[in-house]
Design an enzyme around this catalytic site. Sequence first.
Site, PDB file in Angstrom:
ATOM      1  N   ASN A 153     147.207  95.168  20.601  1.00  0.00           N
ATOM      2  CA  ASN A 153     148.183  94.864  19.560  1.00  0.00           C
ATOM      3  C   ASN A 153     147.547  94.821  18.180  1.00  0.00           C
ATOM      4  O   ASN A 153     148.169  95.182  17.181  1.00  0.00           O
ATOM      5  CB  ASN A 153     148.883  93.541  19.869  1.00  0.00           C
ATOM      6  CG  ASN A 153     149.963  93.696  20.923  1.00  0.00           C
ATOM      7  OD1 ASN A 153     149.925  94.640  21.716  1.00  0.00           O
ATOM      8  ND2 ASN A 153     150.906  92.777  20.954  1.00  0.00           N
ATOM      9  N   GLU A 181     147.349  98.261  17.077  1.00  0.00           N
ATOM     10  CA  GLU A 181     148.717  98.652  16.714  1.00  0.00           C
ATOM     11  C   GLU A 181     149.037  98.234  15.281  1.00  0.00           C
ATOM     12  O   GLU A 181     149.639  99.002  14.520  1.00  0.00           O
ATOM     13  CB  GLU A 181     149.681  97.999  17.700  1.00  0.00           C
ATOM     14  CG  GLU A 181     151.148  98.278  17.487  1.00  0.00           C
ATOM     15  CD  GLU A 181     151.987  97.503  18.490  1.00  0.00           C
ATOM     16  OE1 GLU A 181     152.724  96.589  18.051  1.00  0.00           O
ATOM     17  OE2 GLU A 181     151.878  97.781  19.702  1.00  0.00           O
ATOM     18  N   LYS A 238     145.116  93.265  25.998  1.00  0.00           N
ATOM     19  CA  LYS A 238     146.418  93.473  25.345  1.00  0.00           C
ATOM     20  C   LYS A 238     146.395  92.947  23.906  1.00  0.00           C
ATOM     21  O   LYS A 238     147.019  93.526  23.010  1.00  0.00           O
ATOM     22  CB  LYS A 238     147.515  92.752  26.148  1.00  0.00           C
ATOM     23  CG  LYS A 238     148.925  92.860  25.538  1.00  0.00           C
ATOM     24  CD  LYS A 238     149.341  94.315  25.310  1.00  0.00           C
ATOM     25  CE  LYS A 238     150.846  94.465  25.141  1.00  0.00           C
ATOM     26  NZ  LYS A 238     151.428  93.658  24.075  1.00  0.00           N
TER      27      LYS A 238
END
Length: 303
Positions: free
Chosen positions: A177, A180, A173
């Site tokens: 991110n 992202e 995760k």
Amino acid sequence: MKLGMVGLGRMGGNMTERLLNDGHEVVAFDPDSTAVASLADKGASSATSPADVVSQLEAPRTVWVMVPAGDITESTVNELVELLDEGDTLIDGGNSNYKESQRRAEHAALSGVDFLDSGTSGGVWGLANGYCLTVGGNRSAYDRNRPIFKTLAPDDSDGNLYVGPSGSGHYVKMIHNGIEYGMMQAYAEGFELLAAKEDFNLDLGAIAENWTRGSVIRSWLLDLTVDELEKDPRLDELSSYVEDSGEGRWTVDASVELAVPAPVITAALQMRFRSRQGDPLGGKMLAAMRNGFGGHAVKKASD
């Protein structure tokens, strides 16, 4: 399947509601009693403390923690480890540092409690669309709790993935991110360049919407951009100040530790830092040096 949910912020509350909608029984607790009451109206059992959550569950218990990363996660996990028994499962679905998750898993294992770290993506749209989950920890604990993960995942796919040992769920995760950050920065720079070509008077919203249909750069981020530009075509109501959640920093730290270059993600993080500076000293230093070696004109603060 009955489980406990500790932490009923926006995402935790939406996750609880999605579980209730699929027939799961949920015992819910949050320091904010209004959040508990709101979910009780939708079918959740109310709890007044983490201890009360545990007391309302039958072994083997599962408690999902959905609180901000940091001290509150540490204290909540430690409290629940003391309350749970051997064979129970504790899931951290927040954005915790993967190294902390590895340590917490080791601590929980001393009491025979299985600790799963679940990277959770979906934001405010998760209630309707489902959540993308990446889970690390004991595989048998994951399999035992798979009905929960399957419910939280998007309807048209599993949307959840067992990725490996403790810490791996939050590590994946974290990298998610970081990616992202880079994607968002690329979109931001591209649209700024579009707006800067003033003689073309480009319609940013129309262009964004056009790019969502068949373009190689289409994405959910672009879909959300279209929505924002419809409300505010030049984003005049917003400030350019951008926070970071911490996971971008951890991603850059990992790139240094592993000696794996990540220039795009690193630059995107640095741009967020720059966005918070109204009149940065670095810019003044550049102006001073140009004036010093070349006599180039400078703009005074009073100008």
